[in-house]
Design an enzyme around this catalytic site. Structure first.
Site, short mmCIF file in Angstrom:
data_model
loop_
_atom_site.label_atom_id
_atom_site.label_comp_id
_atom_site.label_asym_id
_atom_site.label_seq_id
_atom_site.Cartn_x
_atom_site.Cartn_y
_atom_site.Cartn_z
N GLN A 125 27.54 14.17 5.01
CA GLN A 125 28.36 14.27 3.53
C GLN A 125 29.71 13.91 3.68
O GLN A 125 30.38 13.39 2.90
CB GLN A 125 28.30 15.77 3.31
CG GLN A 125 28.98 16.22 2.03
CD GLN A 125 28.33 15.61 0.75
OE1 GLN A 125 27.32 15.71 0.42
NE2 GLN A 125 29.06 14.90 0.09
N ARG A 185 25.78 9.00 -1.51
CA ARG A 185 25.29 9.21 -0.48
C ARG A 185 24.24 8.36 -0.11
O ARG A 185 24.01 7.88 1.22
CB ARG A 185 24.22 10.55 -0.70
CG ARG A 185 25.10 11.73 -1.01
CD ARG A 185 26.12 12.45 0.30
NE ARG A 185 25.30 12.66 1.33
CZ ARG A 185 24.60 13.73 1.74
NH1 ARG A 185 24.64 14.53 0.98
NH2 ARG A 185 24.12 13.77 2.93
N ARG A 217 17.67 18.45 9.70
CA ARG A 217 18.53 19.46 9.01
C ARG A 217 18.24 20.97 9.73
O ARG A 217 16.92 21.11 9.73
CB ARG A 217 18.30 19.32 7.44
CG ARG A 217 19.03 20.74 6.80
CD ARG A 217 19.01 20.61 5.39
NE ARG A 217 20.01 19.48 5.05
CZ ARG A 217 20.82 19.72 4.00
NH1 ARG A 217 20.32 20.51 2.74
NH2 ARG A 217 21.88 18.77 3.30
N HIS A 270 28.40 19.20 8.59
CA HIS A 270 27.59 18.20 7.82
C HIS A 270 28.26 16.83 7.84
O HIS A 270 28.87 16.42 6.63
CB HIS A 270 27.61 18.79 6.44
CG HIS A 270 26.65 18.26 5.48
ND1 HIS A 270 25.59 17.28 5.69
CD2 HIS A 270 26.31 18.61 4.31
CE1 HIS A 270 24.76 17.18 4.76
NE2 HIS A 270 25.19 17.75 3.72
N CYS A 307 30.46 18.71 -2.79
CA CYS A 307 29.31 18.09 -2.11
C CYS A 307 27.92 18.41 -2.99
O CYS A 307 26.88 17.51 -2.85
CB CYS A 307 29.23 18.67 -0.77
SG CYS A 307 28.97 20.24 -0.63
N ASP A 342 33.01 24.24 -1.87
CA ASP A 342 31.60 24.17 -1.83
C ASP A 342 31.17 25.51 -2.01
O ASP A 342 31.87 26.32 -1.93
CB ASP A 342 31.36 23.78 -0.12
CG ASP A 342 29.87 23.78 0.05
OD1 ASP A 342 28.93 23.80 -0.46
OD2 ASP A 342 29.78 23.86 1.58
N1 CP Z 1 25.21 17.81 -0.42
C1 CP Z 1 24.04 17.92 0.17
O1 CP Z 1 23.91 17.81 1.46
O2 CP Z 1 23.02 18.41 -0.82
P1 CP Z 1 21.56 18.69 -0.22
O3 CP Z 1 21.74 20.22 0.41
O4 CP Z 1 20.96 18.62 -1.53
O5 CP Z 1 21.01 17.81 0.61
N1 NVA Z 2 27.69 24.71 2.85
C1 NVA Z 2 26.31 24.40 2.15
C2 NVA Z 2 26.26 22.93 2.21
C3 NVA Z 2 25.14 22.42 1.19
C4 NVA Z 2 25.23 21.08 1.06
C5 NVA Z 2 25.17 24.87 2.86
O1 NVA Z 2 25.11 24.96 4.13
O2 NVA Z 2 24.44 25.38 2.19
#
Ligand code: CP
Ligand code: NVA
Length: 312
Positions: free
Chosen positions: A133, A298, A103, A130, A270, A225
Site C-alpha cells: 500500500q 494498487r 496477509r 503494509h 488506503c 487510516d
Molecule cells: N488498502 C487495503 O489494503 O485494502 P484491503 O484491506 O481491502 O486489501
Molecule cells: N490498518 C488497517 C489497514 C487496512 C488496509 C488494518 O490493518 O486493518
C-alpha cells in the site's frame, strides 16, 4: 538471491524509483494482458489470514495480466489450521508457485515464511506494516508532484501498520513525514529507530507528535487510516474501539484540519474508510477522485512489485 518484500526497505531508493516508472508503464497498458508475459503461465499462491478487498483483488488481477494465474488458499482450508508448521508449508509451496503473497498477523509469521520458502514472499499486510500500500501511495504522490523531496506528508490517526509503512517509505525516498497520534497510539519505538536511521541518510524529516494541527500545517498530503485495525479482535474491538474513538476525535480529517494544510493538498486514505470517524464524509467526497485513483493504482503497482520480486 530471491527477493522478499516484507518491509519497504527491501527496496533501495533507486529501486523504488524504478518501481514508479514500471507502475506508470503498467498503468498506461491498462487491462491489456501480457501473454505469456513475465509469469509465462506460472501459478502464484495467495494466502490471506485477514480480509481484503483491494490487495487480494489487485494481486489476482496483476498476476493474470502478467500471464500467470493465482491460487487463492483460504486459511481454514490449509493444514496450518491444524498445526502444520509454516516452515513445512513454505517448503512445499516453493515447489508449486513462482511467488507467495501473504496477509497475516505477526510480522514473525512472514519472516518464517520467507526463511523457509525458496520463492519470493510478498507482504500483503501484517500487524506491523503494509509495504504494498505504501508503494502505491508513493506512486499516487509521484503522479501528482513528480518528486518526493521537499514534500510533507501528514498522517493523522492510529500509529498502526499504515503509519509504519508510510514513515518508512517516506524515509527511503527523502519525503518528510509527520505522524500525529494520541500519546497512547504512537508508532512502535523500535520501528521509529529503524526508520530514523534510514532518514538520516536521505535527509527526510520524520516527526512524531500528538498535535494534529501542527502536523497538518503546510502539509502537501494529508493521510488517514481506520482507528481500529484488523486483528484487534473480540472484546478488544468494542472496548478499545470506543476508547479509541474518544481519544482519536481530534485526529479526524475534517474541514478544520484540511484548512491547516496547503490549499491544494492531496487527501489520501488506503481504504476501507469509516466516514465520519477518521475522515468526514464531506472531506472524503471532496477528495474522492484522489482516494479512488489511489485504490486504482494498487493494480499497476502490484504488477511492478511482482516484476521486482521475480528478477533474478
Ligand atoms: N488498502 C487495503 O489494503 O485494502 P484491503 O484491506 O481491502 O486489501
Ligand atoms: N490498518 C488497517 C489497514 C487496512 C488496509 C488494518 O490493518 O486493518
Amino acid at each position: 538471491m530471491k527477493r522478499d518484500l516484507l518491509t519497504c526497505d527491501a527496496l533501495s531508493a533507486s529501486e523504488v524509483q524504478t518501481l514508479m516508472t514500471r507502475a506508470a508503464h503498467y498503468k498506461a497498458n491498462g487491462l491489456k494482458g501480457n501473454f505469456p508475459g513475465l509469469l509465462q503461465g506460472a501459478p502464484v499462491g495467495l494466502f490471506f489470514e485477514k480480509q481484503s478487498t483491494r490487495t487480494r483483488a489487485s494481486f489476482s488481477a496483476a498476476i493474470g495480466l502478467l500471464g500467470g494465474h493465482e491460487i487463492f488458499m483460504p486459511p481454514e482450508t490449509l493444514q496450518i489450521k491444524r498445526g502444520e508448521p509454516i516452515a513445512d508449508t513454505a517448503r512445499v509451496f516453493s515447489g508449486y508457485f513462482r511467488a507467495m503473497v501473504i496477509r497475516t498477523f505477526e510480522q514473525e509469521r512472514l519472516i518464517e515464511w520467507a526463511r523457509h520458502a525458496t520463492i519470493p514472499v510478498i507482504n500483503a499486510l501484517s500487524d506491523l506494516c503494509h509495504p504494498c500500500q505504501a508503494f502505491t501511495d508513493l506512486f499516487t504522490i509521484f503522479e501528482r508532484h513528480g518528486k518526493f523531496q521537499g514534500l510533507k506528508l501528514a498522517y493523522l490517526g492510529d500509529g498502526n501498520n499504515m503509519a509504519h509503512s508510510l514513515m518508512e517509505a517516506g524515509a527511503i525516498v527523502g519525503m518528510n513525514v509527520t505522524i500525529a497520534t494520541p500519546v497512547g497510539a504512537k508508532p512502535n519505538s523500535d520501528w521509529h529507530k529503524k526508520v530514523q536511521a534510514i532518514a538520516n541518510k536521505t535527509n527526510a524529516k520524520i516527526v512524531l507528535t500528538d498535535d494534529p494541527k501542527s502536523a497538518a500545517t503546510n502539509a502537501d498530503i494529508l493521510y488517514t487510516d481506520v482507528w481500529v485495525s484488523m486483528g484487534e479482535v473480540g472484546d478488544k474491538v468494542s472496548v478499545v474501539g470506543k476508547m479509541k474513538k474518544l481519544d482519536f476525535a481530534p485526529y479526524q480529517i475534517n474541514d478544520a484540519i484540511v484548512a491547516c494544510a496547503k490549499p491544494d493538498a492531496m487527501v489520501m486514505h488506503c481504504l476501507p474508510a469509516h466516514r465520519d470517524e477518521e475522515i468526514t464524509a464531506k472531506v472524503m467526497d471532496a477528495h474522492a477522485s484522489t482516494i479512488f485513483e489511489q485504490a486504482k493504482n494498487r493494480l499497476p503497482v502490484q504488477q511492478a512489485i511482482l516484476e521486482w520480486a521475480l528478477q533474478t
